[in-house]
Structure formats: C-alpha cells, structure tokens
Design an enzyme around this catalytic site. Structure first.
Site: not given
Ligand code: SAM
Ligand code: DTB
Ligand code: SF4
Length: 328
Positions: A142, A111, A202, A71, A274, A67, A74
């Site tokens: 979702c 989802c 959501c 973030c 959630r 990606c 992430c």
């Molecule tokens: N790329 C899309 C976005 O950013 O909207 C969708 C996927 S992203 C992984 C969805 C959410 O997962 C993020 O907004 C964040 O709140 C959560 N998330 C991502 N990495 C995480 C982590 N290491 N621990 C907890 N929550 C995480």
């Molecule tokens: C959300 O708030 N949490 C989920 C879902 N929406 C997409 C993702 C959590 C991701 C946790 C880190 C991972 O497994 O990559």
């Molecule tokens: Fe990309 Fe992860 Fe950020 Fe979603 S949360 S935009 S997957 S870097």
C-alpha cells in the site's frame, strides 16, 4: 424521519446493487440505541467476515516532514513546528529491511507513506522498486503519496501496487476548514484515477478534528456512495500533536467513536474497516467494542508515520484476551 427498513440494509448488503445512501438514512443510524446499532453492525460483520479475525498492516514513513500542505491535524506540514524531523526519501534497502521485520512480526500488508502534496515523476520511478521488493517478500503493498494524476496511478498499478491510501478525512463542508491548500474535488479525482488504474482504494478519515455529528454523517455517506466502495476504510482518531493547530482539540466521546465504526461497517459491508491512528490512547475496552462493531484491521507496530502506536506485545496480549486471530 422514516425508520430504516431491514430491506434498506439488505439492499446495501447485496453489493451488486449500488445503493445510494442519503444523509437522512445515515443520521437515522446515528440515532439508533447503542445496543441496536452494535447488534446490526455485528450481524452484518459476521455475514461477511470471520468475526474473530483482524488484518494487520504495518506503516512506514518513507519520506517525512516538510510537506507544503496545511492539513491542520498533521505534524508533517512545513507550516507547523512539531517534533517531526525532515527526512528525504528512504533508500530501497532500508525500506525492505523494515518490511521484512513487519512480516516477521505477523503483518500481511506494508503501507509506505510520504509527506508529499503529490509525487514528482522521478519520485514515482524511485518508489516502483519499493513496491516490487515488498511484494517479493510476500506482503501486500500500500502507498500513500498524496495526489496522483492518471498516468502516475497507472504506473503504480503496473508496478503491482495493491492499495493506494487517500483519505476524504471529513465532510466536504468541513474539509475547507481543515485544509486550504487543496479541495475535496482534488481528493475525489485522485481516488477515481486510482480506481481506473485497477489499484484497490484505501480511503477513510479522522474523528476528533472538531467536526460535528453532521460532518461524520456526510463523510460516511460520501465514502459509502463511492462506486465501487473502497476496499479498505481507515478510521483514525486524532493524535493530538504539539505544534499543530488541532493540538488542543477536545477529547472524542468514545461512544460516538464506536458508533462511527459501527456505521462504517453497516454502510461498507464488504470493506475492511481499520481501527487506525489513536489506539495508543484507547483502552482495551474501547478497542474491544470497536472490534465487536465491525473493525477488522489495525495498524500493527510501534510507530504509525511519525507518532506512536501500541508495541507488538501489547497488541498480542489484547488479541489473546479477546480471542482474536491475525488473518493470513
Ligand atoms: N500526504 C499524504 C496525504 O495526505 O494523502 C499521505 C499521508 S497522510 C499522513 C495520511 C492520513 O493520515 C491523513 O489523510 C489523515 O487521515 C491521517 N493523519 C495524519 N495526521 C494524523 C493525526 N495527527 N491523527 C490521526 N490521523 C492523522
Ligand atoms: C491513515 O488513514 N492513517 C495512517 C495511514 N492512513 C497513512 C496515518 C496515520 C498518521 C498518524 C499521525 C502520524 O503518525 O504522523
Ligand atoms: Fe502533507 Fe500531512 Fe497533509 Fe499528507 S496529511 S498532505 S503529509 S500535511
């Protein structure tokens, strides 16, 4: 500080009148004695939901890693070297197999998440059959695909998408320290596009990314003031992943985490709150307190997107001990 009156909570509870929350009012809730806060949150929960029922959503990463966004939490960002292996968009058959297995295990919502900044138009065409196929299995759908423009949101809505996940994550002020490749306003715009397309929202955030209590207050206030309020509110506890800038973040105080859940419940009385990422690191007691405080949904299944989640059996045991039932 003025004491928070029961009228204020009652007014919020009557969701016909859209109450506008202030940071001061939310801060007052954070200052309540723990027992008083939990009692209030549980009472509102009981008025609006069946107190022993929890909704089960299963997650699938349909496009992983690589990606372009930065973030800091992430593991899927191209900028960090983590365990995540890049994978292109999954084929329809494989998605449907995973959805069938999730339904078999008891999930009611499926989802699908993609590590995109925003989908291209051809990506939208590829995910539409996934929405249709998963719906045909009798599951709610979702998706979380990054930023959407008005047209894309409309296309997903017309395909029958039930929910779109797009998190605010934290306060607008702290957001820029966590993500530099897009703004809070971009997030709000996608949420508004999703609402206009008639798709349920959501929207939630993460606790444990180095934010202060004032950031949690501002984040919850912003969520509560969305009009309409999001139907589903994921509260994630940071999963610390090696290679990400937040890998060594300090532990979240579990009591402060429960307070965050309780306040989400009070501010968003009709939304599903959630208990999301981070459950693998939580004790049964912590999860039990979160359910008492008003959490009534979980991610169910041994994988989140790229990190682990409790196995089905573990959650079934926990539900057994707590007398909780999966909602239909
Ligand atoms: N790329 C899309 C976005 O950013 O909207 C969708 C996927 S992203 C992984 C969805 C959410 O997962 C993020 O907004 C964040 O709140 C959560 N998330 C991502 N990495 C995480 C982590 N290491 N621990 C907890 N929550 C995480
Ligand atoms: C959300 O708030 N949490 C989920 C879902 N929406 C997409 C993702 C959590 C991701 C946790 C880190 C991972 O497994 O990559
Ligand atoms: Fe990309 Fe992860 Fe950020 Fe979603 S949360 S935009 S997957 S870097």
């Amino acid at each position: 500080m003025m004491p928070l009156s029961t009228e204020t909570l009652a007014e919020n509870h009557d969701h016909q009148k859209a109450k506008i929350w202030s940071n001061e009012e939310v801060a007052e809730l954070f200052d309540l004695p723990f027992n008083s806060l939990l009692h209030k949150a549980h009472s509102i929960h009981k008025e609006n939901f069946s107190e022993n029922e929890v909704q089960l959503s299963s997650l699938l990463s349909i496009k992983s890693g690589g990606c372009p966004e930065d973030c800091a939490y992430c593991p899927q960002s191209v900028r960090y070297k983590t365990h995540v292996k890049n994978a292109p968009l999954m084929g329809l058959e494989e998605v449907l197999e995973k959805a069938k297995a999730a339904k078999q295990a008891g999930a009611t919502r499926f989802c699908m998440g993609a590590a995109w900044r925003s989908p291209k138009d051809r990506d939208i065409s590829s995910v539409i059959p996934m929405i249709e196929g998963v719906k045909n299995l009798g599951l709610e759908t979702c998706m979380t695909l990054g930023m959407l423009d008005e047209k894309q949101a409309k296309q997903l809505g017309e395909a029958g998408l039930d929910y779109y996940n797009h998190n605010l994550d934290t306060s607008s002020e702290y957001y820029r320290q966590i993500i530099t490749t897009r703004t809070y306003e971009h997030r709000l715009k996608t949420i508004s596009n999703v609402q206009s397309a008639g798709v349920k929202v959501c929207c939630g955030g993460i606790v444990g990314i180095g934010e202060k209590e004032s950031d949690r207050i501002d984040f919850l206030k912003t969520l509560a003031n969305l009009n309409p309020q999001p139907e589903s509110v994921p509260i994630n506890m940071l999963v610390k992943v090696e290679g990400t800038p937040l890998a060594d973040s300090p532990e979240v105080d579990p009591i402060a985490f429960v307070r965050t859940i309780a306040i989400a419940r009070l501010l968003l009385p009709n939304s599903y709150v959630r208990l999301s990422a981070g459950r693998s690191e939580m004790s049964d007691e912590l999860q039990a307190l979160c359910f008492y405080a008003g959490a009534n949904s979980i991610f169910y299944g041994e994988e989140l997107l790229t990190t682990e989640n409790p196995v089905f059996l573990k959650d079934q045991e926990l539900f057994g001990k707590l007398g909780l039932k999966a909602s239909k």
